[in-house]
Design a protein around this motif. Structure first.
Motif, PDB file in Angstrom:
ATOM      1  N   UNK A   1     -13.739  12.414   0.902  1.00 52.11           N
ATOM      2  CA  UNK A   1     -12.786  11.314   0.992  1.00 52.11           C
ATOM      3  C   UNK A   1     -13.317  10.168   1.855  1.00 52.11           C
ATOM      4  N   UNK A   2     -14.615   9.878   1.683  1.00 54.02           N
ATOM      5  CA  UNK A   2     -15.256   8.781   2.408  1.00 54.02           C
ATOM      6  C   UNK A   2     -15.410   7.588   1.481  1.00 54.02           C
ATOM      7  N   UNK A   3     -15.135   6.413   1.993  1.00 53.72           N
ATOM      8  CA  UNK A   3     -15.407   5.194   1.229  1.00 53.72           C
ATOM      9  C   UNK A   3     -16.895   4.865   1.371  1.00 53.72           C
ATOM     10  N   UNK A   4     -17.368   3.975   0.521  1.00 48.65           N
ATOM     11  CA  UNK A   4     -18.750   3.526   0.660  1.00 48.65           C
ATOM     12  C   UNK A   4     -18.959   2.914   2.041  1.00 48.65           C
TER      13      UNK A   4
ATOM     14  N   UNK B   1     -25.274   1.340   0.068  1.00 50.46           N
ATOM     15  CA  UNK B   1     -24.725   2.587  -0.482  1.00 50.46           C
ATOM     16  C   UNK B   1     -24.372   2.391  -1.957  1.00 50.46           C
ATOM     17  N   UNK B   2     -23.740   1.279  -2.275  1.00 49.89           N
ATOM     18  CA  UNK B   2     -23.387   0.974  -3.663  1.00 49.89           C
ATOM     19  C   UNK B   2     -24.640   0.917  -4.537  1.00 49.89           C
ATOM     20  N   UNK B   3     -25.677   0.260  -4.053  1.00 51.99           N
ATOM     21  CA  UNK B   3     -26.916   0.132  -4.829  1.00 51.99           C
ATOM     22  C   UNK B   3     -27.583   1.491  -5.054  1.00 51.99           C
ATOM     23  N   UNK B   4     -27.551   2.365  -4.053  1.00 57.36           N
ATOM     24  CA  UNK B   4     -28.121   3.713  -4.215  1.00 57.36           C
ATOM     25  C   UNK B   4     -27.342   4.472  -5.283  1.00 57.36           C
ATOM     26  N   UNK B   5     -26.015   4.422  -5.200  1.00 54.67           N
ATOM     27  CA  UNK B   5     -25.185   5.135  -6.177  1.00 54.67           C
ATOM     28  C   UNK B   5     -25.379   4.594  -7.585  1.00 54.67           C
ATOM     29  N   UNK B   6     -25.605   3.308  -7.713  1.00 55.92           N
ATOM     30  CA  UNK B   6     -25.811   2.691  -9.032  1.00 55.92           C
ATOM     31  C   UNK B   6     -27.238   2.879  -9.541  1.00 55.92           C
ATOM     32  N   UNK B   7     -28.138   3.328  -8.680  1.00 56.12           N
ATOM     33  CA  UNK B   7     -29.530   3.508  -9.079  1.00 56.12           C
ATOM     34  C   UNK B   7     -30.350   2.236  -8.993  1.00 56.12           C
ATOM     35  N   UNK B   8     -29.831   1.248  -8.273  1.00 57.48           N
ATOM     36  CA  UNK B   8     -30.531  -0.034  -8.144  1.00 57.48           C
ATOM     37  C   UNK B   8     -31.405  -0.109  -6.905  1.00 57.48           C
TER      38      UNK B   8
END
Length: 65
Positions: free
Chosen positions: A14-17, A31-38
């Motif tokens: 239950x952690x936000x980015x 964090x968003x870029x890692x999750x998206x593979x960018x």
């Protein structure tokens, strides 16, 4: 390649980015870029993320063949 395992591990806690980013000392965008593979994180960042999420490198970053 998207990192859905990291996203799932983060969601399970239950952690936000932003919360994960704060815990490991990077921006939410990273964090968003890692999750998206960018973005390909350094081994140091991978280890910090693993510690924050209670997972191993294999759990989050090893690509299945």
């Amino acid at each position: 390649m998207k990192n859905l395992r990291m996203k799932a591990a983060r969601a399970a806690l239950d952690l936000s980015q932003q919360q994960l980013a704060d815990a490991v000392g990077v921006s939410r965008q990273t964090i968003n870029a890692i999750e998206k593979g960018d973005y390909n994180p350094t081994i140091r960042l991978c280890l910090a993320i693993c510690r924050a999420l209670g997972k191993t490198l294999d759990d989050l970053f090893w690509e299945e063949q």
